[in-house]
Design an enzyme around this catalytic site. Structure first.
Site, mmCIF file in Angstrom:
data_model
loop_
_atom_site.group_PDB
_atom_site.id
_atom_site.type_symbol
_atom_site.label_atom_id
_atom_site.label_comp_id
_atom_site.label_asym_id
_atom_site.label_seq_id
_atom_site.Cartn_x
_atom_site.Cartn_y
_atom_site.Cartn_z
ATOM 1 N N LEU A 143 0.861 -1.170 0.000
ATOM 2 C CA LEU A 143 0.000 0.000 0.000
ATOM 3 C C LEU A 143 0.902 1.225 0.000
ATOM 4 C CD1 LEU A 143 -2.806 -0.775 2.648
ATOM 5 C CD2 LEU A 143 -3.028 -0.761 0.164
ATOM 6 N N ASP A 144 0.534 2.235 -0.781
ATOM 7 C CA ASP A 144 1.300 3.477 -0.767
ATOM 8 C C ASP A 144 1.360 4.022 0.653
ATOM 9 O OD1 ASP A 144 1.543 3.264 -3.479
ATOM 10 O OD2 ASP A 144 0.052 4.799 -3.959
ATOM 11 N N ARG A 145 2.453 4.681 0.974
ATOM 12 C CA ARG A 145 2.637 5.199 2.331
ATOM 13 C C ARG A 145 1.466 6.042 2.847
ATOM 14 N NH1 ARG A 145 8.169 7.392 5.085
ATOM 15 N NH2 ARG A 145 7.239 8.208 6.984
ATOM 16 N N VAL A 171 -1.618 5.774 2.248
ATOM 17 C CA VAL A 171 -2.872 5.012 2.256
ATOM 18 C C VAL A 171 -2.955 4.114 3.485
ATOM 19 C CG1 VAL A 171 -4.301 3.367 0.968
ATOM 20 C CG2 VAL A 171 -2.919 5.065 -0.262
ATOM 21 N N HIS A 189 0.628 3.624 -8.205
ATOM 22 C CA HIS A 189 -0.327 4.726 -8.059
ATOM 23 C C HIS A 189 -1.561 4.532 -8.945
ATOM 24 C CE1 HIS A 189 2.878 7.832 -6.511
ATOM 25 N NE2 HIS A 189 2.679 6.825 -5.674
#
Length: 223
Positions: A48-50, A52, A153
């Protein structure tokens, strides 16, 4: 920092990742989920993106890590997100299918033509759950997004390209880029489903977003 554990057995560890905490160590040397959990073995199955938050699964042994990694590659790991976007999609349900290219030097991705060097297909499905009119941001919409591929992304780029960018996205939402101030992106990993390697059952786990703006504009319990 305490990490909320949703489920744990000898093979898997399912947690609620807080926003702004990396899911594994990175060049910042900030605390990350794997270090905080401090288990003898943890395998990173997906990312997961930081910025999120939401539900994540880690493998607790090499056999499980190998099995779940193959499930991810075969696109059998089910991932569903909740997201608040600016505007309202014309269609209440839809599929977005684009080709994305990662721009490594600026840590962003963009939609490109299929034949572009480095282009990878990105597919997601979305469903409009609710829309609300606000004074400051106009119409905001709560969407459910089912990720079919796992590109860099991906949700952020595709929704922005489709004309309904994510509220609080400082990279792909022009409104927030112009403000030049940090805001918490309203993208949340809501549900994850996979075939348990030992129990041989389909396992599903969920996590709801924090009760804060803009999530609190909507009745999350009904969604």
């Amino acid at each position: 920092m305490d990490i909320k554990i949703i489920f744990e057995d000898k093979d898997i560890l399912v947690v609620e990742k807080p926003p702004k905490i990396p899911c594994q160590s990175d060049k910042t040397s900030d605390d990350d989920i794997m270090s905080i959990l401090n288990r003898p073995y943890l395998g990173l199955v997906h990312r997961l993106d930081r910025p999120v938050g939401g539900v994540m699964v880690y493998a607790k042994n090499e056999k499980t890590n190998s099995f779940l990694s193959k499930e991810v590659s075969a696109r059998r790991l089910y991932k569903e997100y909740l997201v608040v976007v600016c505007g309202r999609p014309e269609a209440s349900k839809g599929e977005l299918r684009d080709y994305l290219k990662k721009l490594r030097t600026i840590n962003m991705s963009k939609v490109v033509d299929k034949g572009n060097n480095g282009a990878k297909e990105a597919v997601l499905e979305y469903e409009l759950l609710e829309s609300k009119d606000t004074e400051e941001y106009g119409t905001l919409s709560l969407l459910k997004v089912i990720l079919k591929t796992g590109r860099h992304h991906q949700i952020r780029v595709q929704l922005s390209n489709a004309g309904f960018p994510i509220w609080g996205d400082n990279k792909y939402n022009k409104t927030f880029v112009k403000k030049k101030e940090w805001t918490q992106i309203s993208l949340w990993s809501y549900k994850i489903g996979f075939y348990h390697p030992t129990n041989k059952t389909n396992s599903t786990f969920i996590s709801l977003p924090y009760d804060e703006y803009p999530w609190d504009v909507f009745d999350m319990k009904d969604n």
